[in-house]
Design a protein around this motif. Structure first.
Motif, PDB file in Angstrom:
ATOM      1  N   ALA A  32      -8.390  -4.094   6.880  1.00  0.00           N
ATOM      2  CA  ALA A  32      -7.403  -4.333   5.826  1.00  0.00           C
ATOM      3  C   ALA A  32      -7.574  -3.356   4.663  1.00  0.00           C
ATOM      4  N   LYS A  33      -8.782  -2.884   4.431  1.00  0.00           N
ATOM      5  CA  LYS A  33      -9.027  -1.921   3.352  1.00  0.00           C
ATOM      6  C   LYS A  33      -8.334  -0.592   3.604  1.00  0.00           C
ATOM      7  N   THR A  34      -7.998  -0.309   4.854  1.00  0.00           N
ATOM      8  CA  THR A  34      -7.365   0.962   5.196  1.00  0.00           C
ATOM      9  C   THR A  34      -5.838   0.885   5.137  1.00  0.00           C
ATOM     10  N   LEU A  35      -5.298  -0.297   4.945  1.00  0.00           N
ATOM     11  CA  LEU A  35      -3.848  -0.494   4.999  1.00  0.00           C
ATOM     12  C   LEU A  35      -3.178  -0.230   3.653  1.00  0.00           C
ATOM     13  N   PRO A  36      -1.881   0.101   3.687  1.00  0.00           N
ATOM     14  CA  PRO A  36      -1.132   0.192   2.431  1.00  0.00           C
ATOM     15  C   PRO A  36      -1.165  -1.160   1.720  1.00  0.00           C
ATOM     16  N   TRP A  37      -0.940  -1.149   0.413  1.00  0.00           N
ATOM     17  CA  TRP A  37      -1.057  -2.388  -0.360  1.00  0.00           C
ATOM     18  C   TRP A  37       0.053  -3.377  -0.054  1.00  0.00           C
ATOM     19  N   SER A  38       1.134  -2.956   0.557  1.00  0.00           N
ATOM     20  CA  SER A  38       2.225  -3.864   0.908  1.00  0.00           C
ATOM     21  C   SER A  38       2.566  -3.682   2.386  1.00  0.00           C
ATOM     22  N   ALA A  39       2.831  -4.791   3.067  1.00  0.00           N
ATOM     23  CA  ALA A  39       3.183  -4.721   4.487  1.00  0.00           C
ATOM     24  C   ALA A  39       4.566  -4.111   4.691  1.00  0.00           C
ATOM     25  N   VAL A  40       5.429  -4.215   3.703  1.00  0.00           N
ATOM     26  CA  VAL A  40       6.780  -3.636   3.776  1.00  0.00           C
ATOM     27  C   VAL A  40       6.885  -2.551   2.710  1.00  0.00           C
ATOM     28  N   LYS A  59       0.144   1.157  -9.114  1.00  0.00           N
ATOM     29  CA  LYS A  59       0.119   1.273  -7.657  1.00  0.00           C
ATOM     30  C   LYS A  59       1.087   2.382  -7.275  1.00  0.00           C
ATOM     31  N   GLU A  60       0.671   3.193  -6.328  1.00  0.00           N
ATOM     32  CA  GLU A  60       1.569   4.214  -5.778  1.00  0.00           C
ATOM     33  C   GLU A  60       2.577   3.512  -4.868  1.00  0.00           C
ATOM     34  N   ASP A  61       3.641   4.216  -4.507  1.00  0.00           N
ATOM     35  CA  ASP A  61       4.602   3.659  -3.553  1.00  0.00           C
ATOM     36  C   ASP A  61       3.869   3.274  -2.271  1.00  0.00           C
ATOM     37  N   SER A  62       4.272   2.160  -1.681  1.00  0.00           N
ATOM     38  CA  SER A  62       3.696   1.741  -0.411  1.00  0.00           C
ATOM     39  C   SER A  62       4.695   2.037   0.696  1.00  0.00           C
ATOM     40  N   PRO A  63       4.251   2.756   1.718  1.00  0.00           N
ATOM     41  CA  PRO A  63       5.155   3.033   2.828  1.00  0.00           C
ATOM     42  C   PRO A  63       5.338   1.819   3.742  1.00  0.00           C
ATOM     43  N   GLY A  64       4.555   0.772   3.524  1.00  0.00           N
ATOM     44  CA  GLY A  64       4.564  -0.380   4.436  1.00  0.00           C
ATOM     45  C   GLY A  64       3.691  -0.089   5.642  1.00  0.00           C
ATOM     46  N   TYR A  65       3.520  -1.088   6.487  1.00  0.00           N
ATOM     47  CA  TYR A  65       2.696  -0.925   7.678  1.00  0.00           C
ATOM     48  C   TYR A  65       3.498  -0.211   8.769  1.00  0.00           C
ATOM     49  N   THR A  66       2.808   0.587   9.549  1.00  0.00           N
ATOM     50  CA  THR A  66       3.418   1.145  10.754  1.00  0.00           C
ATOM     51  C   THR A  66       3.488   0.019  11.792  1.00  0.00           C
ATOM     52  N   GLU A  67       4.212   0.257  12.867  1.00  0.00           N
ATOM     53  CA  GLU A  67       4.271  -0.760  13.935  1.00  0.00           C
ATOM     54  C   GLU A  67       2.877  -1.029  14.491  1.00  0.00           C
ATOM     55  N   GLU A  68       2.076   0.029  14.618  1.00  0.00           N
ATOM     56  CA  GLU A  68       0.717  -0.122  15.149  1.00  0.00           C
ATOM     57  C   GLU A  68      -0.157  -0.937  14.192  1.00  0.00           C
ATOM     58  N   ALA A  70       0.891  -3.156  11.958  1.00  0.00           N
ATOM     59  CA  ALA A  70       1.372  -4.544  11.974  1.00  0.00           C
ATOM     60  C   ALA A  70       0.892  -5.260  13.238  1.00  0.00           C
ATOM     61  N   ALA A  71       0.898  -4.564  14.366  1.00  0.00           N
ATOM     62  CA  ALA A  71       0.418  -5.159  15.619  1.00  0.00           C
ATOM     63  C   ALA A  71      -1.075  -5.466  15.541  1.00  0.00           C
ATOM     64  N   PHE A  76      -5.608  -9.323  14.964  1.00  0.00           N
ATOM     65  CA  PHE A  76      -6.729  -9.906  14.225  1.00  0.00           C
ATOM     66  C   PHE A  76      -6.428 -11.350  13.837  1.00  0.00           C
ATOM     67  N   GLN A  77      -5.249 -11.603  13.303  1.00  0.00           N
ATOM     68  CA  GLN A  77      -4.898 -12.954  12.867  1.00  0.00           C
ATOM     69  C   GLN A  77      -4.877 -13.936  14.032  1.00  0.00           C
TER      70      GLN A  77
END
Length: 120
Positions: A32-40, A59-68, A70-71, A76-77
């Motif tokens: 999770a530490k490697t992910l953008p700050w927003s999922a979208v 906060k810089e712009d968040s590109p959201g999660y890639t499909e990979e 998010a998967a 993990f969840q």
């Protein structure tokens, strides 16, 4: 005085599930530490200057999660949910009640620490 995990005689499959739960949660937190700050995708922001400080949180712009990404988060969840259910609904818990049940659940969370101490 709290009992250690050996006082409860946890079955090995329950101990293994609890250890896997700890390990999976730690791996998920690291990922999770490697992910953008927003999922979208979200625009960045900057807060107002605070009194007696020149610091402005932002906060810089968040590109959201890639499909990979998010998967992987879903994987993990799902695994954390599966392991949590395996630990919390294990038949062993039916053999305890009241304060012993609470104490045993707390001891199981630290059972891996005792194993590490014995190995050292």
């Amino acid at each position: 005085m709290p009992k250690n995990s050996s006082a409860f005689g946890f079955p090995q499959d329950l101990r293994d599930a609890q250890i896997a739960l700890h390990q999976t949660r730690a791996a998920y937190e690291e990922y999770a530490k490697t992910l953008p700050w927003s999922a979208v995708p979200m625009p960045g922001w900057e807060s107002d200057k605070q009194l007696h400080s020149s610091y402005r949180s932002h906060k810089e712009d968040s590109p959201g999660y890639t499909e990979e990404q998010a998967a992987e988060v879903r994987r993990f969840q799902d695994e954390l949910r599966r392991l949590s259910i395996a630990v919390s609904t294990h038949p062993f818990w039916e053999s305890l009640s009241g304060p012993d049940l609470v104490e045993a659940r707390m001891a199981l969370k630290h059972a891996h620490e005792e194993s590490e101490d014995q190995a050292a």
